[in-house]
Scaffold this motif. Sequence first.
Motif, PDB file in Angstrom:
ATOM      1  N   GLU A 128       0.944  -1.099  -0.006  1.00 40.64           N
ATOM      2  CA  GLU A 128      -0.077   0.000   0.033  1.00 40.64           C
ATOM      3  C   GLU A 128       1.053   1.211   0.016  1.00 40.64           C
ATOM      4  O   GLU A 128       1.891   1.352   0.785  1.00 40.64           O
ATOM      5  N   PRO A 129       0.416   2.433  -0.585  1.00 35.36           N
ATOM      6  CA  PRO A 129       1.471   3.520  -0.816  1.00 35.36           C
ATOM      7  C   PRO A 129       1.671   3.979   0.578  1.00 35.36           C
ATOM      8  O   PRO A 129       0.421   4.275   1.384  1.00 35.36           O
ATOM      9  N   GLY A 130       2.836   4.263   0.645  1.00 34.80           N
ATOM     10  CA  GLY A 130       3.088   4.887   2.240  1.00 34.80           C
ATOM     11  C   GLY A 130       3.121   3.914   3.233  1.00 34.80           C
ATOM     12  O   GLY A 130       3.431   4.235   4.577  1.00 34.80           O
TER      13      GLY A 130
END
Length: 305
Positions: A128-130
């Motif tokens: 997941e982004p971040g």
Amino acid sequence: MRELLLSCPGDLAESWSDALLEAGALSVSVEDADSDTDAEQPLFGEPGTEPETVGWNRNVVVALLPDGADPAQLLEAALAASGLDGKLAEGWSLRDVPDADWVRLTQAQFGPIAVGDKVRIVPSWHVEPGAALDKPAGGIAIQLDPGLAFGTGSHPTTHLCLAWLAHAMPAGANVLDYGCGSGILAIAAAMLGARAVHGVDIDAQAVQATQDNAAVNSVTIQASLPDGLADGQFDVVVANILSNPLKVLAPMLSGRVLPGGQLVLSGVLARQAEEVAAAYAPWLEMTVWQEREGWVCLHGRRSAV
């Protein structure tokens, strides 16, 4: 899109494949016409055995056609380009290729890979982004996408080398990964506590892949072609290549190991272990550390004297 299915004897499969590509096919593959029948022919032997045949007796050449292509015209062009002198195959047919999200389907084949209890390989589409990577307890997680360079963590030889690094590499070691491919072993060494890591490969694309993957995983790897590796020796040298190159490289790789240092080799079938160990005998005594699915990891320690 449509595929052209062309039946032909084994001795013409390669010629037809080349001819269809030259005539404009987007891609070509060859399948066993007797697949899933009693006449099916295995081509790839189990570890420790050799296949008896190098091609099928009856083949289906599968050519992916460009949109709007006329299959009859493409076959005529293939005949003209191949010099087959009118040797048309045994018959041909067409089949539709359903529309699909090929990127998503390809990605679906590659999920996270657990290597023992200490290492996890995670493709980027599972991150997941971040978000931080999900690490095993007390272990590491490496973000790595399948690409041009060998080494996604799925092959038994990669598993063996990763397992050795996770359980036996001394903390603070200076490590050389020779034949680094994607950089997976070098990255793992850095994340597992190596003081410094160098990666070497004869393929410039592999060197670039190692640098890119190291940056994604926030570790520092000095990656280069062989001529770019400075003189010096290492606490640990790991090489996951193949048996013949390993034998040829025995003097060089042994010479890169510090007195008291360790050498780890894989890409070796169990039946090849003795001959590879013999190639290194003038410098180190190599023994089988572990075996997995017919492949072995060889380990040796250079005398401290």
